[in-house]
Design an enzyme around this catalytic site. Structure first.
Site, PDB file in Angstrom:
ATOM      1  N   HIS A 167       0.830  -1.202   0.000  1.00  0.00           N
ATOM      2  CA  HIS A 167       0.000   0.000   0.000  1.00  0.00           C
ATOM      3  C   HIS A 167       0.871   1.262   0.000  1.00  0.00           C
ATOM      4  CE1 HIS A 167      -3.958  -1.956   1.621  1.00  0.00           C
ATOM      5  NE2 HIS A 167      -3.580  -2.423   0.443  1.00  0.00           N
ATOM      6  N   HIS A 226       1.290  -2.712   9.355  1.00  0.00           N
ATOM      7  CA  HIS A 226       2.701  -2.962   9.064  1.00  0.00           C
ATOM      8  C   HIS A 226       3.645  -2.401  10.143  1.00  0.00           C
ATOM      9  CE1 HIS A 226       2.196  -4.647   5.022  1.00  0.00           C
ATOM     10  NE2 HIS A 226       1.247  -3.749   4.836  1.00  0.00           N
TER      11      HIS A 226
END
Length: 274
Positions: A167, A226
């Site tokens: 992303h 993340h």
């Protein structure tokens, strides 16, 4: 229609010029660093955006390159052709060739998206291992070794590997690419009553709205998903892909070229970096 024209005029002034293109890379890096710091400090409140199934993630981010591609495709086609006809004084055939050359930037972007995505998957598979919770191994049989995340998840396991943030990579790359392509508007002068101006304004508003979604979802990724190193590496790869194309390769003769091909090489370097 008048509201669309005012919106298009404001967006041209705010986004189609150099300052934002110059500052956005630093802004994205700052978001990645500060967002990670807030996440690690448990200072981020719970919101629906931390759910991976939220509508913005499912219907936009998961297909971010498709959105970017299909909006830039008509935008580049129309603006490059109009630039060739009205500013460079090309004929129809040469203007069409300019369009084909500029559309090469979308082919390059597609290759960048595909290759980087495959690289991220390869690294995660290479560095990971599968954990099967609640599933004891059969007596006398060695535990099964899994070669990929997909195989592990198919058997209900959890894969732990180094998951570079796709992303952060894709959203930063798409946002920078859109802003670079909007630079062509600095050279276009289209009559207010022209249907072409209306179409370009619609595409401009759509692309700017998409860019704002990409930056907002980049922020959400930095806050909720993340590890810091995975996000930092993702955005650095995205920015490196943008820089390597628009700030280096596209300045060369054998390339898709920049959105403003009539500016001399030295002027391009100046105008795209100031």
């Amino acid at each position: 229609m008048e509201r669309l024209e005012r919106s298009g005029r404001w967006l041209r002034a705010a986004l189609a010029r150099g300052p934002l293109r110059r500052r956005l890379p630093a802004l994205l890096l700052a978001i990645a660093v500060l967002g990670s710091a807030l996440k690690d400090s448990d200072l981020v409140p719970d919101t629906p955006l931390q759910n991976k199934r939220n509508p913005l993630n499912v219907y936009f981010v998961k297909v971010a390159w498709a959105w970017t591609l299909w909006l830039l495709l008509p935008f580049i086609t129309l603006t490059a052709y109009e630039l060739g006809r009205s500013q460079l004084l090309y004929g129809r055939a040469r203007s069409a060739l300019l369009v084909l050359r500029r559309l090469g930037a979308l082919l390059v972007g597609t290759a960048v998206w595909y290759l980087c995505t495959e690289l991220f998957i390869f690294i995660e598979n290479l560095t990971g291992q599968c954990s099967l919770q609640g599933q004891p191994s059969q007596p006398g049989q060695p535990p099964r070794l899994y070669a990929s995340k997909r195989e592990c998840q198919r058997d209900g396991g959890v894969w732990s590997g180094f998951d570079i943030s796709g992303h952060c990579f894709l959203l930063s790359y798409c946002a920078m690419m859109i802003l670079e392509e909007l630079a062509v508007l600095e050279a276009l002068a289209i009559e207010h009553s022209s249907k072409l101006r209306v179409v370009i304004n619609v595409l401009l508003v759509s692309l700017c709205s998409l860019t704002m979604i990409w930056v907002f979802m980049f922020l959400c990724t930095a806050l909720y998903f993340h590890d810091f190193s995975q996000k930092l590496l993702g955005v650095l790869i995205g920015l490196a892909a943008w820089y390597g194309t628009y700030r280096y390769w596209y300045l060369k003769p054998f390339s898709p070229g920049l959105p403003l091909p009539n500016i001399p090489l030295s002027s391009k370097k100046y105008s795209y970096s100031r």
